[in-house]
Scaffold this motif. Sequence first.
Motif, PDB file in Angstrom:
ATOM      1  N   LEU A  81     -54.826  -4.025  42.350  1.00  0.00           N
ATOM      2  CA  LEU A  81     -54.916  -4.118  40.670  1.00  0.00           C
ATOM      3  C   LEU A  81     -55.988  -5.314  40.475  1.00  0.00           C
ATOM      4  N   ASP A  82     -55.602  -6.441  41.046  1.00  0.00           N
ATOM      5  CA  ASP A  82     -56.547  -7.712  40.657  1.00  0.00           C
ATOM      6  C   ASP A  82     -58.014  -7.173  41.354  1.00  0.00           C
ATOM      7  N   PHE A  83     -57.917  -6.634  42.379  1.00  0.00           N
ATOM      8  CA  PHE A  83     -59.516  -6.096  42.755  1.00  0.00           C
ATOM      9  C   PHE A  83     -60.178  -5.212  41.889  1.00  0.00           C
ATOM     10  N   ILE A  84     -59.612  -4.136  41.416  1.00  0.00           N
ATOM     11  CA  ILE A  84     -59.929  -3.181  40.540  1.00  0.00           C
ATOM     12  C   ILE A  84     -60.514  -4.117  39.084  1.00  0.00           C
ATOM     13  N   ILE A  85     -59.666  -4.721  38.717  1.00  0.00           N
ATOM     14  CA  ILE A  85     -59.974  -5.822  37.459  1.00  0.00           C
ATOM     15  C   ILE A  85     -61.168  -6.502  37.803  1.00  0.00           C
ATOM     16  N   GLN A 119     -67.255  -7.041  36.812  1.00  0.00           N
ATOM     17  CA  GLN A 119     -68.680  -7.106  37.266  1.00  0.00           C
ATOM     18  C   GLN A 119     -69.560  -6.150  36.917  1.00  0.00           C
ATOM     19  N   VAL A 120     -68.613  -4.734  36.366  1.00  0.00           N
ATOM     20  CA  VAL A 120     -69.537  -3.801  35.778  1.00  0.00           C
ATOM     21  C   VAL A 120     -70.160  -4.153  34.534  1.00  0.00           C
ATOM     22  N   ALA A 145     -72.680   6.617  48.639  1.00  0.00           N
ATOM     23  CA  ALA A 145     -72.143   6.301  47.201  1.00  0.00           C
ATOM     24  C   ALA A 145     -73.306   5.380  46.553  1.00  0.00           C
ATOM     25  N   LEU A 146     -73.568   4.498  47.352  1.00  0.00           N
ATOM     26  CA  LEU A 146     -74.689   3.526  46.979  1.00  0.00           C
ATOM     27  C   LEU A 146     -76.089   4.079  46.639  1.00  0.00           C
ATOM     28  N   PHE A 159     -68.896   0.651  41.526  1.00  0.00           N
ATOM     29  CA  PHE A 159     -67.475   0.455  41.289  1.00  0.00           C
ATOM     30  C   PHE A 159     -66.559   1.369  41.996  1.00  0.00           C
ATOM     31  N   ILE A 160     -67.036   2.571  41.981  1.00  0.00           N
ATOM     32  CA  ILE A 160     -66.066   3.684  42.600  1.00  0.00           C
ATOM     33  C   ILE A 160     -66.261   3.366  43.841  1.00  0.00           C
ATOM     34  N   ALA A 161     -67.343   3.044  44.650  1.00  0.00           N
ATOM     35  CA  ALA A 161     -67.595   2.862  46.132  1.00  0.00           C
ATOM     36  C   ALA A 161     -66.685   1.770  46.539  1.00  0.00           C
ATOM     37  N   ASP A 162     -66.779   0.816  45.795  1.00  0.00           N
ATOM     38  CA  ASP A 162     -65.954  -0.351  46.089  1.00  0.00           C
ATOM     39  C   ASP A 162     -64.389   0.031  46.066  1.00  0.00           C
TER      40      ASP A 162
END
Length: 305
Positions: free
Chosen positions: A2-6, A11-12, A235-236, A289-292
């Motif tokens: 969750l921290d990684f997603i936040i 960053q987005v 994806a990128l 973001f989705i790729a990460d």
Amino acid sequence: MLDFIIKRFLQVIVVVFLALTVVFFLIRLSGDPTTLFLPPDAPKEQIEEYRELLGYNRPLIVQYGDFMISAVRGDFGQSLRSQEDALSIVLSRVPATFQLAISALVLSLLIAIPLGVLSAYKRNTIFDRIAVGLTVVGQAVPSFWLGLILIYIFAAQFKILPSGGGGSLVHMLLPTLTLAAYSVARFTRFTRSSMLDILRNDYIRTAKASGVPPSRLIMKYALKNSLIPIITLVALDLGVLLGGAVITEVVFSWPGIGRLLMQSLMNRDFPIVLAGVFIIALIYAVINFIADILYAYVNPQIRVK
């Protein structure tokens, strides 16, 4: 996780914010747009009245603050020429740009993955050298030049394909080939490199020594493991295709965001330009973001780093 997603989501927001800020100040360097809508001999009073009407007589920092507040609400103002909502005009061009980018991406994968796999499996053969040579050419040729050459051959000389426009599959052929050329070269080189790394592993040698057929060795053991980094690259690259479609759309008069942005820049239609940059930056940031997230899900070490 969750921290990684936040962190990635923040960053987005930063990427979109910085893109809008940079473009806002850069397009102001091109001059005052009010002079484009008035006759050259318009009196100074009329120019000042028009500038006040558009809000360009205010300090630049005030214009920037109002713009960012409106942008958060999805309001980029009206087109200076058509007087229609800027964001609606840009969004109406999104399907055409996606159509071109997705078709180019699919065509790239259909050509690049088999070519890269065969090139790696037949390393240092004449087939490998030809494939590597084609990838060098594909990355070196500018897309606008390739587009003009394709128009000259298929539209002007043989007259079998239209030189531009949109609305049918026939109109998509030349712009898709032009946009896919660079991606084919890039994917082929990356697939070849990834496959060579996998083919050097001990378990591949063991499988080969055990008499596993070449087709099964490649499809089941080598290609499957080499696809993980390729998926990330795909994806990128979709974001790159969406952004890089600007030149292709202009060359082929394709009715997408790129052509709209170029026309708006020439006309100094600032609301359209800002709305277009916002959409492209948002798409690019969301795809990354989705790729990460997917890559962190597949490889937990990414989250730790």
